[in-house]
Design a protein around this motif. Sequence first.
Motif, PDB file in Angstrom:
ATOM      1  N   THR A 159     -23.117  90.454  -1.997  1.00 20.93           N
ATOM      2  CA  THR A 159     -23.422  90.658  -0.588  1.00 20.93           C
ATOM      3  C   THR A 159     -24.933  90.543  -0.426  1.00 20.93           C
ATOM      4  N   GLY A 160     -25.353  90.125   0.756  1.00 18.55           N
ATOM      5  CA  GLY A 160     -26.782  90.016   1.010  1.00 18.55           C
ATOM      6  C   GLY A 160     -27.133  88.639   1.502  1.00 18.55           C
ATOM      7  N   HIS A 161     -28.397  88.270   1.309  1.00 20.43           N
ATOM      8  CA  HIS A 161     -28.854  86.984   1.874  1.00 20.43           C
ATOM      9  C   HIS A 161     -28.783  85.844   0.867  1.00 20.43           C
ATOM     10  N   HIS A 162     -28.357  86.162  -0.373  1.00 17.65           N
ATOM     11  CA  HIS A 162     -28.138  85.144  -1.403  1.00 17.65           C
ATOM     12  C   HIS A 162     -29.380  84.292  -1.664  1.00 17.65           C
ATOM     13  N   CYS A 163     -30.541  84.932  -1.608  1.00 19.09           N
ATOM     14  CA  CYS A 163     -31.807  84.223  -1.826  1.00 19.09           C
ATOM     15  C   CYS A 163     -31.937  83.037  -0.867  1.00 19.09           C
ATOM     16  N   ALA A 164     -31.376  83.162   0.309  1.00 18.09           N
ATOM     17  CA  ALA A 164     -31.446  82.066   1.279  1.00 18.09           C
ATOM     18  C   ALA A 164     -31.621  82.662   2.673  1.00 18.09           C
ATOM     19  N   GLN A 165     -32.689  83.415   2.851  1.00 20.30           N
ATOM     20  CA  GLN A 165     -32.926  84.083   4.136  1.00 20.30           C
ATOM     21  C   GLN A 165     -32.994  83.126   5.329  1.00 20.30           C
ATOM     22  N   HIS A 187     -32.327  77.563  -1.635  1.00 18.06           N
ATOM     23  CA  HIS A 187     -32.484  78.837  -2.336  1.00 18.06           C
ATOM     24  C   HIS A 187     -33.981  79.152  -2.324  1.00 18.06           C
ATOM     25  N   HIS A 188     -34.342  80.440  -2.325  1.00 22.55           N
ATOM     26  CA  HIS A 188     -35.770  80.791  -2.318  1.00 22.55           C
ATOM     27  C   HIS A 188     -36.541  80.130  -3.457  1.00 22.55           C
ATOM     28  N   VAL A 192     -40.243  78.667  -2.236  1.00 26.62           N
ATOM     29  CA  VAL A 192     -41.519  79.322  -2.542  1.00 26.62           C
ATOM     30  C   VAL A 192     -42.458  78.445  -3.390  1.00 26.62           C
ATOM     31  N   PRO A 193     -41.965  77.794  -4.471  1.00 28.47           N
ATOM     32  CA  PRO A 193     -42.907  76.963  -5.246  1.00 28.47           C
ATOM     33  C   PRO A 193     -43.543  75.863  -4.421  1.00 28.47           C
ATOM     34  N   GLU A 251     -37.684  77.951 -13.504  1.00 28.78           N
ATOM     35  CA  GLU A 251     -38.818  77.433 -14.265  1.00 28.78           C
ATOM     36  C   GLU A 251     -38.900  75.909 -14.158  1.00 28.78           C
ATOM     37  N   SER A 252     -37.762  75.247 -14.161  1.00 28.41           N
ATOM     38  CA  SER A 252     -37.775  73.782 -14.056  1.00 28.41           C
ATOM     39  C   SER A 252     -38.455  73.342 -12.762  1.00 28.41           C
ATOM     40  N   ILE A 253     -38.127  74.032 -11.671  1.00 36.65           N
ATOM     41  CA  ILE A 253     -38.720  73.682 -10.374  1.00 36.65           C
ATOM     42  C   ILE A 253     -40.226  73.962 -10.387  1.00 36.65           C
TER      43      ILE A 253
END
Length: 411
Positions: free
Chosen positions: A365-371, A128-129, A133-134, A102-104
């Motif tokens: 595990t995964g892309h850590h919101c950083a695809q 980070h996504h 995105v914003p 929200e801050s961003i």
Amino acid sequence: MKVNSSNNFNIDKIRKDFPILSRKVNGKPLVYLDNGATSQTPTQVIDVIVDYYSNYNANIHRGVHTLSQEATDKYEEARHKIQKHFNAKHAHEIIMTSGTTESINLVAHGFGSLLTKGDEIIVSALEHHSNIVPWQMLCEKTGATLIVIPMNDAGELVMGEYNNLLSENTKLVFVNHISNALGTINPIEEIIEKAHQVGAAVLVDGAQACPHVKPDVQALDVDFYVASAHKMCGPTGVGMLYGKEAWLNKLPPYQGGGEMIADVTFEKTTYADLPHKFEAGTPNICGGIAFGAAIDYLNGIGFESIAAYEHELLEYATKKLLEIEGLKIYGTSKNKTSVISFNLEGIHPYDVGTILDKLGIAVRTGHHCAQPIMAYFKIPGTIRASFAFYNTKEEVDVLVEGVKKAKMMLT
Ligand SMILES: *Cc1c(COP(=O)(O)O)cnc(C)c1O
């Protein structure tokens, strides 16, 4: 392990502060290594939450009654704790939000009225996504262009390229202090200084840094700095935005509603002074107060002790993990925090994570919101073990044995 030289750091005592650390998962003692996603909560913070709802739950800034006064005082006291912690010049430069995201968005929304076509926004390849995105949305709205600082194989920003990207068109630079996916500590001092030379503002995403370091926003001369309580031993749903007073005065309000106005008629509304201009509606009162308590808790342990201890854990875990054949670590900057992103050759990270969970080990595990970072390394994701000051060398050993076991089962 040789516990670091600072004497007040007592790991056994610290672990007793966290009730969750003594629970079992799948019949095994929990080994919680997903601190990069959220940290655990000490009794000192849980008690504050219970006390709030047990003794002075009330809406703030409105009532003349005692409970409302008490809640308001505690909430504003928390704001002052946050101000002091980040060394902001004024308490009203601390805006309470629901968290980093929200801050961003608040800042991105505000810049919507300040940017025009031809303006440029620079972000880093390590974002980070929530920090990509914003800005994309903002560019769509204003016609500004998004430009990316590239990274190298070690997961570090290429600073020479950054210098080339800056120009008089640069209006904003957005970078995380520490990458959540790789743990890289970015050279934000240099990034801020160079951006200011061309007149651009800088927002630093401190979500991943604040559990490990204590930023000084005045010394950094940063324009905006954001963080979430839940990654620093506080509750979810609360966070902060630091903004220099002049910038916060320049930005328009984010949301309309109660609390953020001075006067309302149907013809015109005048906005409240900072920080209330950005705090529409009833905030997460209990969360804000608990955020203050979490900051007290961390400072009680001391950030120097935390950093020194976590560094030992990082070195130990890196060495032990690299002894496993076919294991590759992503993000090898010398300047990094206690985050290890890795893969086993030929094995999907998700499968490893599932086996580790059976053993009571919590990793991400995964892309850590950083695809974009995963795309750079041409991998679908990683296994990420992120350590906090309440983790131990013994837990690292459990992780290493677990990874070995997963490797055996999956090959
Ligand atoms: C966790 C994280 C965020 C998002 O924080 P929320 O609390 O989910 O809003 C943003 N940036 C970084 C670097 C993070 O680690």
